[in-house]
Motif scaffolding. Structure first.
Motif, PDB file in Angstrom:
ATOM      1  N   PHE A 185       0.850  -1.193   0.000  1.00  0.00           N
ATOM      2  CA  PHE A 185       0.000   0.000   0.000  1.00  0.00           C
ATOM      3  C   PHE A 185       0.886   1.244   0.000  1.00  0.00           C
ATOM      4  CE2 PHE A 185      -2.341  -3.322   2.186  1.00  0.00           C
ATOM      5  CZ  PHE A 185      -3.626  -3.241   1.652  1.00  0.00           C
ATOM      6  N   VAL A 186       0.488   2.242  -0.775  1.00  0.00           N
ATOM      7  CA  VAL A 186       1.159   3.547  -0.770  1.00  0.00           C
ATOM      8  C   VAL A 186       0.131   4.588  -0.331  1.00  0.00           C
ATOM      9  CG1 VAL A 186       2.315   5.296  -2.146  1.00  0.00           C
ATOM     10  CG2 VAL A 186       2.732   2.872  -2.613  1.00  0.00           C
ATOM     11  N   TRP A 187       0.455   5.348   0.710  1.00  0.00           N
ATOM     12  CA  TRP A 187      -0.448   6.369   1.261  1.00  0.00           C
ATOM     13  C   TRP A 187       0.110   7.739   0.940  1.00  0.00           C
ATOM     14  CZ3 TRP A 187      -0.219  10.273   4.994  1.00  0.00           C
ATOM     15  CH2 TRP A 187      -1.449  10.709   5.525  1.00  0.00           C
ATOM     16  N   LYS A 188      -0.708   8.589   0.318  1.00  0.00           N
ATOM     17  CA  LYS A 188      -0.270   9.930  -0.083  1.00  0.00           C
ATOM     18  C   LYS A 188      -0.896  10.973   0.838  1.00  0.00           C
ATOM     19  CE  LYS A 188      -1.989   9.863  -4.166  1.00  0.00           C
ATOM     20  NZ  LYS A 188      -2.360  10.306  -5.531  1.00  0.00           N
TER      21      LYS A 188
ATOM     22  N   GLN B 219       0.727  -6.919  -5.742  1.00  0.00           N
ATOM     23  CA  GLN B 219      -0.229  -5.849  -5.998  1.00  0.00           C
ATOM     24  C   GLN B 219       0.180  -4.573  -5.260  1.00  0.00           C
ATOM     25  OE1 GLN B 219      -4.185  -7.166  -5.025  1.00  0.00           O
ATOM     26  NE2 GLN B 219      -4.157  -8.845  -6.492  1.00  0.00           N
ATOM     27  N   VAL B 220      -0.029  -3.439  -5.919  1.00  0.00           N
ATOM     28  CA  VAL B 220       0.230  -2.128  -5.318  1.00  0.00           C
ATOM     29  C   VAL B 220      -1.058  -1.328  -5.349  1.00  0.00           C
ATOM     30  CG1 VAL B 220       1.527   0.019  -5.450  1.00  0.00           C
ATOM     31  CG2 VAL B 220       2.649  -2.139  -6.031  1.00  0.00           C
ATOM     32  N   GLN B 221      -1.429  -0.768  -4.205  1.00  0.00           N
ATOM     33  CA  GLN B 221      -2.616   0.073  -4.097  1.00  0.00           C
ATOM     34  C   GLN B 221      -2.172   1.427  -3.557  1.00  0.00           C
ATOM     35  OE1 GLN B 221      -6.398  -0.224  -1.247  1.00  0.00           O
ATOM     36  NE2 GLN B 221      -6.357  -1.923  -2.708  1.00  0.00           N
ATOM     37  N   VAL B 222      -2.466   2.494  -4.314  1.00  0.00           N
ATOM     38  CA  VAL B 222      -2.064   3.858  -3.934  1.00  0.00           C
ATOM     39  C   VAL B 222      -3.287   4.603  -3.439  1.00  0.00           C
ATOM     40  CG1 VAL B 222      -0.940   5.978  -4.696  1.00  0.00           C
ATOM     41  CG2 VAL B 222      -0.270   3.788  -5.710  1.00  0.00           C
ATOM     42  N   LEU B 223      -3.224   5.082  -2.193  1.00  0.00           N
ATOM     43  CA  LEU B 223      -4.393   5.655  -1.533  1.00  0.00           C
ATOM     44  C   LEU B 223      -4.176   7.124  -1.199  1.00  0.00           C
ATOM     45  CD1 LEU B 223      -4.686   2.726   1.010  1.00  0.00           C
ATOM     46  CD2 LEU B 223      -6.171   3.042  -0.960  1.00  0.00           C
ATOM     47  N   PRO B 224      -5.107   7.986  -1.588  1.00  0.00           N
ATOM     48  CA  PRO B 224      -5.026   9.375  -1.133  1.00  0.00           C
ATOM     49  C   PRO B 224      -5.491   9.471   0.316  1.00  0.00           C
ATOM     50  CG  PRO B 224      -7.023   9.066  -2.417  1.00  0.00           C
ATOM     51  CD  PRO B 224      -6.279   7.755  -2.458  1.00  0.00           C
ATOM     52  N   GLN B 225      -4.972  10.444   1.049  1.00  0.00           N
ATOM     53  CA  GLN B 225      -5.455  10.669   2.407  1.00  0.00           C
ATOM     54  C   GLN B 225      -6.960  10.920   2.378  1.00  0.00           C
ATOM     55  OE1 GLN B 225      -3.232  13.603   4.582  1.00  0.00           O
ATOM     56  NE2 GLN B 225      -4.702  13.701   6.255  1.00  0.00           N
ATOM     57  N   SER B 226      -7.679  10.284   3.271  1.00  0.00           N
ATOM     58  CA  SER B 226      -9.141  10.297   3.371  1.00  0.00           C
ATOM     59  C   SER B 226      -9.800   9.388   2.330  1.00  0.00           C
ATOM     60  CB  SER B 226      -9.725  11.713   3.255  1.00  0.00           C
ATOM     61  OG  SER B 226      -9.223  12.537   4.297  1.00  0.00           O
ATOM     62  N   GLY B 227      -8.982   8.629   1.582  1.00  0.00           N
ATOM     63  CA  GLY B 227      -9.536   7.653   0.645  1.00  0.00           C
ATOM     64  C   GLY B 227      -9.065   6.247   0.974  1.00  0.00           C
ATOM     65  N   GLU B 228      -8.780   5.987   2.245  1.00  0.00           N
ATOM     66  CA  GLU B 228      -8.239   4.699   2.661  1.00  0.00           C
ATOM     67  C   GLU B 228      -9.298   3.586   2.537  1.00  0.00           C
ATOM     68  OE1 GLU B 228      -6.241   8.066   4.797  1.00  0.00           O
ATOM     69  OE2 GLU B 228      -8.338   7.395   4.576  1.00  0.00           O
ATOM     70  N   THR B 229      -8.841   2.408   2.185  1.00  0.00           N
ATOM     71  CA  THR B 229      -9.727   1.252   2.052  1.00  0.00           C
ATOM     72  C   THR B 229      -9.694   0.421   3.328  1.00  0.00           C
ATOM     73  OG1 THR B 229      -7.953  -0.115   1.120  1.00  0.00           O
ATOM     74  CG2 THR B 229      -9.305   1.168  -0.429  1.00  0.00           C
ATOM     75  N   PRO B 230     -10.708  -0.433   3.534  1.00  0.00           N
ATOM     76  CA  PRO B 230     -10.704  -1.301   4.722  1.00  0.00           C
ATOM     77  C   PRO B 230      -9.471  -2.192   4.807  1.00  0.00           C
ATOM     78  CG  PRO B 230     -12.893  -1.250   3.749  1.00  0.00           C
ATOM     79  CD  PRO B 230     -11.991  -0.522   2.796  1.00  0.00           C
ATOM     80  N   LEU B 231      -8.949  -2.662   3.670  1.00  0.00           N
ATOM     81  CA  LEU B 231      -7.748  -3.499   3.688  1.00  0.00           C
ATOM     82  C   LEU B 231      -6.568  -2.761   4.303  1.00  0.00           C
ATOM     83  CD1 LEU B 231      -7.804  -5.319   0.216  1.00  0.00           C
ATOM     84  CD2 LEU B 231      -7.981  -6.376   2.472  1.00  0.00           C
ATOM     85  N   PHE B 232      -6.471  -1.469   4.022  1.00  0.00           N
ATOM     86  CA  PHE B 232      -5.400  -0.649   4.572  1.00  0.00           C
ATOM     87  C   PHE B 232      -5.638  -0.356   6.051  1.00  0.00           C
ATOM     88  CE2 PHE B 232      -3.644   3.606   5.482  1.00  0.00           C
ATOM     89  CZ  PHE B 232      -2.310   3.435   5.109  1.00  0.00           C
ATOM     90  N   LYS B 233      -6.862   0.015   6.395  1.00  0.00           N
ATOM     91  CA  LYS B 233      -7.181   0.412   7.771  1.00  0.00           C
ATOM     92  C   LYS B 233      -6.959  -0.708   8.783  1.00  0.00           C
ATOM     93  CE  LYS B 233     -10.809   3.656   6.275  1.00  0.00           C
ATOM     94  NZ  LYS B 233     -12.275   3.928   6.314  1.00  0.00           N
ATOM     95  N   GLN B 234      -7.050  -1.966   8.333  1.00  0.00           N
ATOM     96  CA  GLN B 234      -6.956  -3.087   9.272  1.00  0.00           C
ATOM     97  C   GLN B 234      -5.597  -3.165   9.972  1.00  0.00           C
ATOM     98  OE1 GLN B 234      -6.962  -7.016   7.495  1.00  0.00           O
ATOM     99  NE2 GLN B 234      -5.897  -6.286   5.663  1.00  0.00           N
ATOM    100  N   PHE B 235      -4.589  -2.491   9.396  1.00  0.00           N
ATOM    101  CA  PHE B 235      -3.247  -2.551   9.976  1.00  0.00           C
ATOM    102  C   PHE B 235      -3.011  -1.468  11.034  1.00  0.00           C
ATOM    103  CE2 PHE B 235      -2.806  -4.524   5.786  1.00  0.00           C
ATOM    104  CZ  PHE B 235      -2.220  -5.737   6.145  1.00  0.00           C
ATOM    105  N   PHE B 236      -4.050  -0.666  11.334  1.00  0.00           N
ATOM    106  CA  PHE B 236      -3.895   0.426  12.284  1.00  0.00           C
ATOM    107  C   PHE B 236      -4.771   0.214  13.508  1.00  0.00           C
ATOM    108  CE2 PHE B 236      -2.414   2.016   8.315  1.00  0.00           C
ATOM    109  CZ  PHE B 236      -1.386   2.895   8.638  1.00  0.00           C
ATOM    110  N   ARG B 237      -4.301   0.738  14.603  1.00  0.00           N
ATOM    111  CA  ARG B 237      -4.984   0.591  15.884  1.00  0.00           C
ATOM    112  C   ARG B 237      -6.101   1.636  15.989  1.00  0.00           C
ATOM    113  NH1 ARG B 237      -0.989   1.842  18.717  1.00  0.00           N
ATOM    114  NH2 ARG B 237      -0.031  -0.226  18.660  1.00  0.00           N
ATOM    115  N   ASN B 238      -7.346   1.169  16.117  1.00  0.00           N
ATOM    116  CA  ASN B 238      -8.501   2.057  16.334  1.00  0.00           C
ATOM    117  C   ASN B 238      -8.576   3.171  15.289  1.00  0.00           C
ATOM    118  OD1 ASN B 238      -9.116   0.598  18.719  1.00  0.00           O
ATOM    119  ND2 ASN B 238      -7.637   1.846  19.865  1.00  0.00           N
ATOM    120  N   TRP B 239      -8.593   2.760  14.010  1.00  0.00           N
ATOM    121  CA  TRP B 239      -8.641   3.753  12.937  1.00  0.00           C
ATOM    122  C   TRP B 239      -9.902   4.607  13.046  1.00  0.00           C
ATOM    123  CZ3 TRP B 239      -5.313   5.013   8.945  1.00  0.00           C
ATOM    124  CH2 TRP B 239      -5.827   5.906   7.993  1.00  0.00           C
TER     125      TRP B 239
END
Length: 373
Positions: free
Chosen positions: A295-298, A328-348
């Protein structure tokens, strides 16, 4: 540490096709032709030449009526490095034209994301050749001879194989396309049958005969093309199970050019990560490569050079970590995060649920890139 040119995205700053992109809800597909973009006819969506690269834009309308975008760049297994690089650059430029709103995806033939394959209800068809060999997306071909091997039920993939009995087996469905469309070993209601109907209705504009053939009852027309039928081997199913222990293994890296050179530095070696580690002024790589995904977060305030170089950095990251090229590479803009990305963070918490992202204090240590397990 590794670096990438921050000016890579400046080769083409604009393309007339961008004006057509994302104007209304729906799907749009372009093929990269000589470092240029050419629209693919809608009737041929889902058909990809293995020697080419493509851009696919899905525009959907949310409950407020605003358009949201998923932008994919797809690489065929025989695509040249120049065409692949051009597709990546064009994807970045289209993303800029759409004001950074799209979620971007890097797609590789045979390993497409569920989001991508879900667009094509009759499945994905991979055809030999491409721009360099003079193969174009055309309809209503009469003089044609090709064989497609059809695999999968949830995601149907039809791959062009040599027109020979040596390509057949007892377990898969095959489509022998002679301008008439025969489907050996399949029925119209099967995945192979659905692909055959799509070829007849879209590529042939309905002007072809569709004949379903059961093994052992091959018509003379097939024998004339393929010769006498030998004993066919059994199919070899591929093991697609993912090691569950790898699904949650992830590290977080920051991508920055604050020191003049583009650098990737380690933020955290273990998840779940704190959400405030993501700084709006920077870009980040979340490495879940052991599960086949990066994942790439911008950050919304990251500078243009960082936003353009971050996709190239992810490609180099995959190479240095010795991950498979189809990662696979997924590029995410800030405030456009997907559930797959959010699962790696504590209390998103999403932006509308919280005030500010907070401040992260991170040691400016250049990471040593090591392959995980």
């Amino acid at each position: 540490m590794f670096s990438a040119s921050p000016t890579a995205g400046d080769i083409m700053v604009f393309h007339p096709e961008f004006e057509r992109a994302g104007k209304e809800a729906g799907l749009q597909v372009w093929r990269v032709e000589n470092l240029d973009l050419a629209p693919v006819p809608e009737s041929l969506y889902g058909r990809f030449y293995t020697g080419d690269a493509y851009l696919v834009l899905s525009s959907t309308s949310n409950r407020r009526g605003d358009l949201q975008y998923d932008l994919h760049y797809w690489q065929g297994s025989e695509c040249s490095q120049d065409e692949s690089s051009a597709a990546a650059i064009l994807a970045v430029q289209m993303d800029d034209f759409l004001q950074g709103a799209p979620v971007q995806y890097r797609e590789v033939q045979g390993h497409e994301s569920g989001t991508f394959s879900g667009y094509f209800k009759t499945g994905l068809t991979y055809m030999k050749g491409g721009v360099a060999s003079g193969f174009n997306h055309v309809t209503n071909e009469v003089e044609v001879q090709r064989l497609l091997q059809v695999k999968g039920r949830r995601v149907v993939r039809a791959t062009e194989v040599p027109v020979s009995w040596g390509s057949f087996n007892q377990g898969d469905s095959f489509i022998l396309d002679l301008g008439q469309v025969r489907t050996p070993g399949g029925q119209v209601r099967t995945p192979g049958g659905r692909v055959s109907k799509s070829i007849r209705d879209n590529e042939r504009c309905g002007r072809a005969n569709l004949q379903v053939v059961d093994e052992g009852a091959e018509p003379d027309g097939m024998i004339e093309v393929l010769g006498d039928k030998p004993d066919l081997p059994e199919s070899h199913s591929e093991d697609t199970q993912t090691d569950a222990s790898n699904r949650k293994v992830a590290k977080l890296y920051k991508v920055s050019n604050a020191g003049g050179d583009m650098e990737v530095t380690l933020v955290s070696e273990q998840n779940p990560f704190p959400q405030h580690a993501l700084e709006s002024s920077e870009c980040f790589i979340l490495d879940n490569g052991t599960n086949g995904r990066i994942f790439v977060w911008k950050g919304k305030d990251a500078n243009g050079a960082e936003r353009q170089a971050v996709l190239q950095n992810s490609e180099k990251f995959i190479q240095q970590m010795e991950y498979p090229p189809y990662t696979q590479v997924q590029v995410l803009p800030q405030s456009g995060e997907t559930p797959l990305f959010k699962q790696f963070f504590r209390n998103w918490r999403d932006a509308e649920d919280t005030v500010g992202m907070g401040t992260a204090y991170i040691a400016n240590k250049v990471a040593k890139i090591e392959k995980v397990g």
